[in-house]
Scaffold this motif. Structure first.
Motif, PDB file in Angstrom:
ATOM      1  N   PHE A 135       0.671  -1.159   0.052  1.00 33.73           N
ATOM      2  CA  PHE A 135       0.011  -0.115  -0.154  1.00 33.73           C
ATOM      3  C   PHE A 135       1.018   1.279  -0.051  1.00 33.73           C
ATOM      4  O   PHE A 135       1.551   1.400   1.074  1.00 33.73           O
ATOM      5  CB  PHE A 135      -0.919  -0.054   1.274  1.00 33.73           C
ATOM      6  CG  PHE A 135      -1.889  -0.970   1.232  1.00 33.73           C
ATOM      7  CD1 PHE A 135      -2.845  -1.062   0.383  1.00 33.73           C
ATOM      8  CD2 PHE A 135      -1.683  -2.015   2.497  1.00 33.73           C
ATOM      9  CE1 PHE A 135      -3.705  -2.136   0.527  1.00 33.73           C
ATOM     10  CE2 PHE A 135      -2.526  -3.019   2.737  1.00 33.73           C
ATOM     11  CZ  PHE A 135      -3.604  -3.292   1.701  1.00 33.73           C
ATOM     12  N   TYR A 184       1.272   4.018   3.195  1.00 35.60           N
ATOM     13  CA  TYR A 184       1.250   3.752   4.616  1.00 35.60           C
ATOM     14  C   TYR A 184       2.018   2.639   5.266  1.00 35.60           C
ATOM     15  O   TYR A 184       2.745   2.068   4.536  1.00 35.60           O
ATOM     16  CB  TYR A 184      -0.232   2.616   4.427  1.00 35.60           C
ATOM     17  CG  TYR A 184      -1.471   3.290   3.742  1.00 35.60           C
ATOM     18  CD1 TYR A 184      -2.483   3.819   4.735  1.00 35.60           C
ATOM     19  CD2 TYR A 184      -1.863   3.526   2.643  1.00 35.60           C
ATOM     20  CE1 TYR A 184      -3.534   4.121   4.422  1.00 35.60           C
ATOM     21  CE2 TYR A 184      -2.933   4.086   2.192  1.00 35.60           C
ATOM     22  CZ  TYR A 184      -3.870   4.511   3.109  1.00 35.60           C
ATOM     23  OH  TYR A 184      -5.075   5.071   3.009  1.00 35.60           O
ATOM     24  N   GLN A 205      -8.657   0.117   1.754  1.00 38.37           N
ATOM     25  CA  GLN A 205      -7.831  -0.266   0.595  1.00 38.37           C
ATOM     26  C   GLN A 205      -8.114  -1.704   0.584  1.00 38.37           C
ATOM     27  O   GLN A 205      -8.497  -2.700   1.288  1.00 38.37           O
ATOM     28  CB  GLN A 205      -6.456  -0.281   1.127  1.00 38.37           C
ATOM     29  CG  GLN A 205      -5.957   0.993   1.386  1.00 38.37           C
ATOM     30  CD  GLN A 205      -5.747   1.829  -0.125  1.00 38.37           C
ATOM     31  OE1 GLN A 205      -5.278   1.169  -1.136  1.00 38.37           O
ATOM     32  NE2 GLN A 205      -5.690   3.136  -0.075  1.00 38.37           N
TER      33      GLN A 205
END
Length: 170
Positions: free
Chosen positions: A56, A59, A155
């Motif tokens: 991700f 993050y 996500q």
């Protein structure tokens, strides 16, 4: 991490391309940090190279006692904010963190196809490294894949699993 406290997992949003640096700096501050990385091959004009990229982008995950350690996280260079609703950071379940760790350990599963499960159906994995993982089947062209959506960080990840290991949920 201070002993005796009740730590939870949180996601922090970091500056662009600062994921690895922030993760390392948090470890240096003795914070329990997790950065899911996937190995990819990058092509340059003169060579190919294996590199590790964040699952991700933007993050990094950290396990802390929010009351006592949130300032330590926010003072880390590159950290922008905690991910959450309004001013309330979202707690990420330990189960979701374990699934992310499994996804990173099983990168080939991100590229295989899933067949015979109808589009849009919610399923649960019955066996294997993704046991108890739940998600929704989506189609892209002729391929079907299981999408696991992590609500806490908004996500999703596509995962491929043999249809024999899937149970369709009602």
């Amino acid at each position: 991490m201070i002993e005796g406290l009740d730590p939870h997992w949180y996601a922090v949003y970091v500056r662009s391309r600062y994921e690895k640096k922030v993760h390392q700096w948090m470890l240096e501050k003795e914070l329990n940090s997790f950065l899911p990385l996937l190995e990819t091959v990058r092509q340059w004009s003169d060579r190919k190279k294996k590199v590790y990229e964040p699952l991700f982008r933007g993050y990094v995950f950290v396990q802390i006692d929010m009351k006592h350690e949130h300032v330590k996280v926010l003072e880390t260079e590159g950290v922008v904010k905690f991910i959450g609703i309004g001013r309330n950071p979202s707690v990420i379940s330990p189960r979701d963190i374990e699934w992310l760790k499994t996804l990173v350990r099983e990168p080939d599963a991100l590229h295989q196809t899933v067949s015979s499960i109808p589009y849009g159906k919610k399923v649960r994995v019955l066996a294997g490294p993704f046991k108890d993982l739940e998600g929704v089947v989506v189609k892209e062209g002729r391929e079907e894949r299981l999408v696991v959506f992590f609500e806490s960080i908004m996500q999703g990840i596509e995962v491929s699993i043999s249809p024999d290991l899937l149970l369709q949920l009602k």
